[in-house]
Design a protein around this motif. Structure first.
Motif, PDB file in Angstrom:
ATOM      1  N   LEU A  59      52.914  16.223  17.970  1.00 28.86           N
ATOM      2  CA  LEU A  59      52.732  14.848  18.430  1.00 28.86           C
ATOM      3  C   LEU A  59      51.494  14.710  19.314  1.00 28.86           C
ATOM      4  N   GLY A  98      48.357  12.451  18.214  1.00 29.55           N
ATOM      5  CA  GLY A  98      47.954  11.333  19.059  1.00 29.55           C
ATOM      6  C   GLY A  98      46.500  11.417  19.475  1.00 29.55           C
ATOM      7  N   GLY A 151      47.946   5.963  18.341  1.00 27.65           N
ATOM      8  CA  GLY A 151      47.684   7.126  19.184  1.00 27.65           C
ATOM      9  C   GLY A 151      48.484   7.101  20.469  1.00 27.65           C
ATOM     10  N   VAL A 152      48.546   5.923  21.095  1.00 23.61           N
ATOM     11  CA  VAL A 152      49.312   5.788  22.345  1.00 23.61           C
ATOM     12  C   VAL A 152      50.803   6.023  22.097  1.00 23.61           C
ATOM     13  N   LEU A 179      52.179   7.838  19.715  1.00 19.07           N
ATOM     14  CA  LEU A 179      52.384   9.269  19.447  1.00 19.07           C
ATOM     15  C   LEU A 179      52.376  10.079  20.743  1.00 19.07           C
ATOM     16  N   LEU A 180      51.456   9.756  21.651  1.00 23.44           N
ATOM     17  CA  LEU A 180      51.390  10.483  22.926  1.00 23.44           C
ATOM     18  C   LEU A 180      52.601  10.168  23.800  1.00 23.44           C
TER      19      LEU A 180
END
Length: 522
Positions: free
Chosen positions: A212, A216, A245-246, A248-249
């Motif tokens: 992850l 991300g 991306g946010v 996933l992070l």
């Protein structure tokens, strides 16, 4: 079951073990610096673009970043020696694949695979050193580490330039040449490195969290590379990529907070020293990697020097790094104080990038060399010592996770820095070339010949001059951004609390952090 402390190791035994580890580190670092001066020639020969130039570097840093926490966690569970050897093998295979590639896409993929091994080498060398040397004494041996880093970073660009400029070798040997050195390193390690192994049963590696995090970061870096070129800042592509991306992070943080064996342990991150060291490493990594990776391109494309000459011109920075890391390491061991050197290093780093921020295509070389020397001094005084500050606060059983966490964020900073600054450089170069080409009647954003702008030999003399001016004048701007990023490192270093380095390998009864902070980490 805890591994016994190797307290009885003599100075001679430590040096013997270090010989293999430092040789391993030399292989990894020199392979990167060899490519730094050769890359303009490589990308030009493969007819690649500025974006692909950036991604040849970014791909390696990205996979190294993603794999570093996993290597560190494995080091807390299994044989550190075996893991170092495995990471070398992966690294060598990646190097060979890179050497036989036929286009930039294949090269980027091979470099990504190579990064898996690089992440292991960089993290595990730090872990192994921490497992056998107390923090108070480690400053002394960090001087040797700095010396090897300096040697690799000085020899690498020179060797890369010589290889590219030698007709009977060619740029592919920039990748092949590390293989025999790696074989020697494996043999030396087998004979000299002997570390206790702490075996724990029923342990799982958090591959989901690592995946992850990597996903991300990758999505956001891809967005940085293409925004304002392939699509606008305010567009559905931006929304999807940045938002994705946010998310996933955020999922990665959620996973890390719940798994039994997280790759990035959140309790360690809650300690003040660790958190500030991570912030400092992130800033130093972004500034150093993001700025210095384009120096070889500046000297060759922007100033017209050969790869060998470009390697020679980077010596001031490497000399500053080697000198400062060696001297600072010995002074830290003598005093037991680390904060003053980290603060001074980050301030000098800012000054160095400030000097480089005014570069253009005809800046005097003595001035460029002086500014690069300051950058090297700043990196030498701060980068390794930020790792040491964290290692001083954790128990031996967590040294792998803690060390790799710092390496992770430093590499992440480098990845972001290279990607962001590479994108900024590409935009400014494209705009400058478009304006200058239009002035001579070539109404195109390219070179007007169908060739890559980095393949100068295939361009008409008038176009070559335009390309050189565009790259030479645009480079200073990315160093200005590097300076601004490095200021964050100064703030983090100043905010760190002074602490004496302990004289034992493990924490034992010592508690370097305040009770309330230690309690918050539980």
């Amino acid at each position: 079951m805890s591994a016994p402390e190797p307290e009885t190791m003599t100075h001679r035994e430590i040096l013997e073990a270090l010989s293999g580890l430092l040789l391993v580190l030399f292989v990894a670092l020199s392979s990167s610096t060899i490519v730094s001066t050769a890359l303009p020639t490589i990308i030009g020969d493969l007819n690649g673009s500025q974006t692909q130039y950036t991604w040849v570097v970014t791909a390696t840093l990205l996979t190294a970043t993603a794999s570093t926490p996993i290597w560190g966690k494995l080091a807390d569970l299994y044989s550190k020696k075996l893991l170092v050897q495995v990471s070398i093998v992966v690294f060598v295979l990646g190097s060979i694949l890179a050497g036989v590639t036929q286009n930039t896409e294949q090269l980027i993929a091979a470099r990504a695979f190579q990064g898996l091994g690089m992440g292991g080498v960089q993290a595990l060398v730090q872990v192994a050193i921490a497992a056998m040397i107390p923090p108070r004494e480690r400053g002394r041996y960090n001087g040797y580490l700095g010396g090897v880093m300096g040697l690799a970073t000085v020899a690498g660009p020179l060797l890369g330039g010589l290889i590219v400029d030698t007709d009977w070798l060619g740029w592919r040997w920039c990748f092949f040449i590390g293989a025999p050195i790696a074989v020697v390193a494996l043999i030396v390690l087998q004979k000299t490195l002997h570390l206790p192994v702490a075996r724990r049963d029923n342990v799982k590696i958090d591959y989901l969290g690592a995946t992850l995090i990597a996903a991300g970061v990758s999505v956001i870096l891809v967005w940085v590379s293409f925004v304002d070129d392939s699509f606008a800042w305010l567009s559905w592509q931006t929304l999807v990529m940045v938002g994705g991306g946010v998310v996933l992070l955020a999922l990665a943080v959620w996973v890390e907070a719940r798994v039994a064996e997280p790759v990035v342990p959140l309790p360690i991150l809650r300690q003040r020293t660790t958190a500030l060291s991570i912030l400092g490493s992130l800033a130093v990594g972004m500034a150093m990697f993001g700025g210095s990776v384009f120096l070889g391109q500046y000297f060759q494309i922007g100033r017209g020097y050969s790869p060998t000459e470009a390697g020679l011109l980077t010596i001031p920075m490497m000399f500053g790094l080697m000198l400062s890391s060696t001297i600072a390491g010995r002074l830290i061991t003598k005093s037991g104080n680390i904060k003053p050197y980290v603060v001074a290093g980050t301030i000098i780093l800012v000054a160095g990038f400030g000097g480089l921020s005014v570069l253009d295509h005809d800046t005097p070389l003595w001035y460029v060399g002086a500014a690069m020397f300051l950058v090297g001094v700043g990196v030498g005084m701060s980068m390794q010592n930020l790792v040491l500050a964290v290692q001083n606060t954790v128990a031996l059983k967590d040294i792998g996770a803690a060390s790799s966490t710092i390496a992770f964020f430093r590499s992440l900073g480098g990845t972001i820095g290279v990607s962001v600054l590479g994108a900024v450089l590409a935009r400014r170069v494209a705009d400058s070339m478009t304006d200058q080409l239009a002035a001579i009647g070539v109404h195109s954003s390219g070179t007007g010949s169908g060739a890559s702008a980095l393949n100068l030999g295939s361009l008409p003399p008038a176009i070559q001059h335009i390309v050189r001016v565009a790259y030479g004048d645009a480079t200073g701007h990315i160093f200005l951004i590097s300076m601004a990023i490095a200021v964050v490192g100064v703030i983090a270093a100043v905010a760190m609390k002074p602490a004496k380095l302990r004289s034992t390998v493990d924490l034992g009864a010592a508690q370097p952090e305040k009770p309330e902070l230690a309690g918050a980490a539980k």
